[in-house]
Every structure is written in C-alpha cells, then in structure tokens.
Design a protein around this motif. Structure first.
Motif, PDB file in Angstrom:
ATOM      1  N   MET A 232       0.811  -1.218   0.000  1.00  0.00           N
ATOM      2  CA  MET A 232       0.000   0.000   0.000  1.00  0.00           C
ATOM      3  C   MET A 232       0.850   1.277   0.000  1.00  0.00           C
ATOM      4  SD  MET A 232      -3.159  -0.700  -0.392  1.00  0.00           S
ATOM      5  CE  MET A 232      -2.562  -1.977  -1.506  1.00  0.00           C
ATOM      6  N   PRO A 233       1.886   1.385   0.858  1.00  0.00           N
ATOM      7  CA  PRO A 233       2.740   2.582   0.778  1.00  0.00           C
ATOM      8  C   PRO A 233       3.401   2.751  -0.588  1.00  0.00           C
ATOM      9  CG  PRO A 233       3.153   1.410   2.816  1.00  0.00           C
ATOM     10  CD  PRO A 233       2.265   0.539   1.999  1.00  0.00           C
ATOM     11  N   LEU A 234       3.776   1.640  -1.229  1.00  0.00           N
ATOM     12  CA  LEU A 234       4.412   1.732  -2.543  1.00  0.00           C
ATOM     13  C   LEU A 234       3.448   2.316  -3.576  1.00  0.00           C
ATOM     14  CD1 LEU A 234       6.416  -1.622  -2.666  1.00  0.00           C
ATOM     15  CD2 LEU A 234       7.359   0.682  -2.571  1.00  0.00           C
ATOM     16  N   LEU A 235       2.197   1.889  -3.534  1.00  0.00           N
ATOM     17  CA  LEU A 235       1.201   2.451  -4.448  1.00  0.00           C
ATOM     18  C   LEU A 235       0.878   3.893  -4.070  1.00  0.00           C
ATOM     19  CD1 LEU A 235      -1.247  -0.582  -4.748  1.00  0.00           C
ATOM     20  CD2 LEU A 235       0.413   0.182  -6.443  1.00  0.00           C
ATOM     21  N   PHE A 236       0.899   4.173  -2.788  1.00  0.00           N
ATOM     22  CA  PHE A 236       0.528   5.502  -2.294  1.00  0.00           C
ATOM     23  C   PHE A 236       1.544   6.556  -2.714  1.00  0.00           C
ATOM     24  CE2 PHE A 236       0.353   8.536   1.422  1.00  0.00           C
ATOM     25  CZ  PHE A 236      -0.848   9.119   1.052  1.00  0.00           C
ATOM     26  N   MET A 237       2.824   6.145  -2.892  1.00  0.00           N
ATOM     27  CA  MET A 237       3.860   7.125  -3.214  1.00  0.00           C
ATOM     28  C   MET A 237       3.603   7.790  -4.563  1.00  0.00           C
ATOM     29  SD  MET A 237       7.565   6.067  -1.671  1.00  0.00           S
ATOM     30  CE  MET A 237       7.602   4.323  -1.949  1.00  0.00           C
ATOM     31  N   PHE A 238       3.047   7.040  -5.507  1.00  0.00           N
ATOM     32  CA  PHE A 238       2.717   7.666  -6.793  1.00  0.00           C
ATOM     33  C   PHE A 238       1.559   8.646  -6.640  1.00  0.00           C
ATOM     34  CE2 PHE A 238      -0.202   7.593 -10.462  1.00  0.00           C
ATOM     35  CZ  PHE A 238       0.572   8.314 -11.354  1.00  0.00           C
ATOM     36  N   LEU A 239       0.611   8.324  -5.767  1.00  0.00           N
ATOM     37  CA  LEU A 239      -0.528   9.216  -5.568  1.00  0.00           C
ATOM     38  C   LEU A 239      -0.103  10.504  -4.867  1.00  0.00           C
ATOM     39  CD1 LEU A 239      -3.224   6.604  -4.476  1.00  0.00           C
ATOM     40  CD2 LEU A 239      -2.851   7.584  -6.732  1.00  0.00           C
ATOM     41  N   ILE A 240       0.943  10.415  -4.023  1.00  0.00           N
ATOM     42  CA  ILE A 240       1.449  11.621  -3.361  1.00  0.00           C
ATOM     43  C   ILE A 240       2.031  12.574  -4.391  1.00  0.00           C
ATOM     44  CG2 ILE A 240       3.205  12.534  -1.789  1.00  0.00           C
ATOM     45  CD1 ILE A 240       2.914  10.111  -0.096  1.00  0.00           C
ATOM     46  N   LYS A 241       2.874  12.040  -5.281  1.00  0.00           N
ATOM     47  CA  LYS A 241       3.499  12.877  -6.303  1.00  0.00           C
ATOM     48  C   LYS A 241       3.934  11.981  -7.458  1.00  0.00           C
ATOM     49  CE  LYS A 241       6.692  16.744  -6.777  1.00  0.00           C
ATOM     50  NZ  LYS A 241       7.712  17.581  -6.110  1.00  0.00           N
ATOM     51  N   GLU A 242       3.933  12.536  -8.663  1.00  0.00           N
ATOM     52  CA  GLU A 242       4.209  11.720  -9.849  1.00  0.00           C
ATOM     53  C   GLU A 242       5.596  11.094  -9.812  1.00  0.00           C
ATOM     54  OE1 GLU A 242       3.322  11.941 -14.626  1.00  0.00           O
ATOM     55  OE2 GLU A 242       3.364  13.770 -13.441  1.00  0.00           O
TER      56      GLU A 242
END
Length: 212
Positions: free
Chosen positions: A123-133
C-alpha cells in the motif's frame, strides 16, 4: 478548491492547468482534515501532512520495547530536522516520499513473516505515486532493490522466492495502472500533462547529490 467544491477540478476550474496535471497528492489528505474540522485552515494543512510523517516514523515502534522505540523515533525526528530543515513547518511532498521509502525498507527488512512484510509495504508503494508523480520512480527503485535482494538469496525457500517475484511484478503493474488511469483523466479534462517530466536526464540529475 476541494473544500469549496467537494470534487476534483474539471475543465472549467480556474486553477493553473499545469498544476492540475499532477496527481492530487497530499491535497486529498488536507481535504480530509478540513472536513473533520469543518473549515479551511493553513495550520490544519501542516497538521495533516505531519500526521503522514509521524505515521511513517511509527514503523520503528515496537510495543515490547517502548524505551528503545522512543529513542529511535526521537533520533529520526532529529535527523529529519538536521537534513531537511524545519520539515514539520513545510508542505514539501518530496520529503514525505523519502520518509515513506525509509518506512518501506524498514518494514521489508525487519518483518520476519515474508507474506506479511510484502502485503504491508504494497500500500505505501502504491501511495507514493498518488502523493506525487515522481513517486513512480521511487517505487520502481524500491521494487528493484527488493527484486535484487530476492535473487541475492535472502529467501532460501524456492516457493517464497516465486511468490516474492509475483508480488513485485503485480505491484509494479499496479503502479503503472494508476499512472495510466491518471493520464487518461488528465487527457479527458484537457489539463497540461507532464508525461516528459520523468526522463533519463531528469533521473540522472537526481543522482548529482552536490547539485542545487
């Protein structure tokens, strides 16, 4: 804008379209806290982002070793302050991504159960893209490091090794799927997209640690 309209920006949004080409990122977290408090507040933005920072730092906490955990967390806060300046008074998403990357590696290395470890970091790995491109590059770096670790022999069980490779491939596919969905959204809304923001030259510039 989110707080006033309760929806993502559309083609008629008065905001700069170049800004809208980026993922919403922590703006969604800020929006959540605005709704909880019932009003827009600049200090609430800092509080919301600090909650993300602190949640990442909590990976070092062990309920059975509270004293050692408090020391670890304190050292991390000091390091964040020394290397990033007054990080708790800045709305800087790049710092968040680096702290989340640290949290991902900490979980991956310290988790004894291989299945639990991979599930927790997904989940954190997927979330990092949502935080910033740029988070997609950081995520691929983390997955590449995990893949190298798997083939280096950390997992002696062939079954676990196969499942680890499957997890890494699926997580990478999930990140690319999120990116494709966001590009589709940007195209449909007519925003200026940043498809060429991540190039080999921009990646190499990150490696020049003594540059500006």
């Amino acid at each position: 804008y989110l707080f006033l309209t309760n929806h993502l920006p559309g083609p008629d949004c008065p905001l700069d379209p170049r800004t809208l080409g980026y993922t919403p990122g922590t703006g969604l977290i800020h929006y959540f806290f605005y709704l909880l408090s019932g009003r827009y507040n600049v200090h609430m933005s800092y509080f919301a982002q600090n909650m993300l920072l602190i949640s990442a730092i909590f990976v070092v906490v062990n309920p059975d070793q509270i004293k050692k955990s408090a020391i670890r967390a304190g050292v991390l806060i000091v390091l964040l302050t020394v290397f990033y300046g007054s990080i708790f008074t800045k709305l800087q998403v790049d710092y968040l991504i680096s702290v989340f990357l640290f949290a991902v590696f900490w979980i991956y290395i310290s988790e004894s159960n291989f299945y639990t470890g991979f599930l927790t970091v997904s989940m954190p790995l997927l979330f990092m893209f949502l935080i910033k491109e740029i988070g997609i590059v950081v995520t691929l770096f983390a997955l590449g490091a995990m893949l190298a670790d798997v083939f280096a022999g950390r997992m002696h069980n062939p079954k676990n090794r196969i499942w680890a490779v499957i997890f890494i491939v699926l997580t990478a596919a999930g990140v690319f799927m999120l990116r494709l969905l966001w590009i589709r959204h940007v195209n449909e809304m007519g925003f200026v997209k940043f498809d060429r923001a991540i190039q080999w030259d921009s990646i190499k510039s990150v490696l020049h640690i003594f540059s500006d």
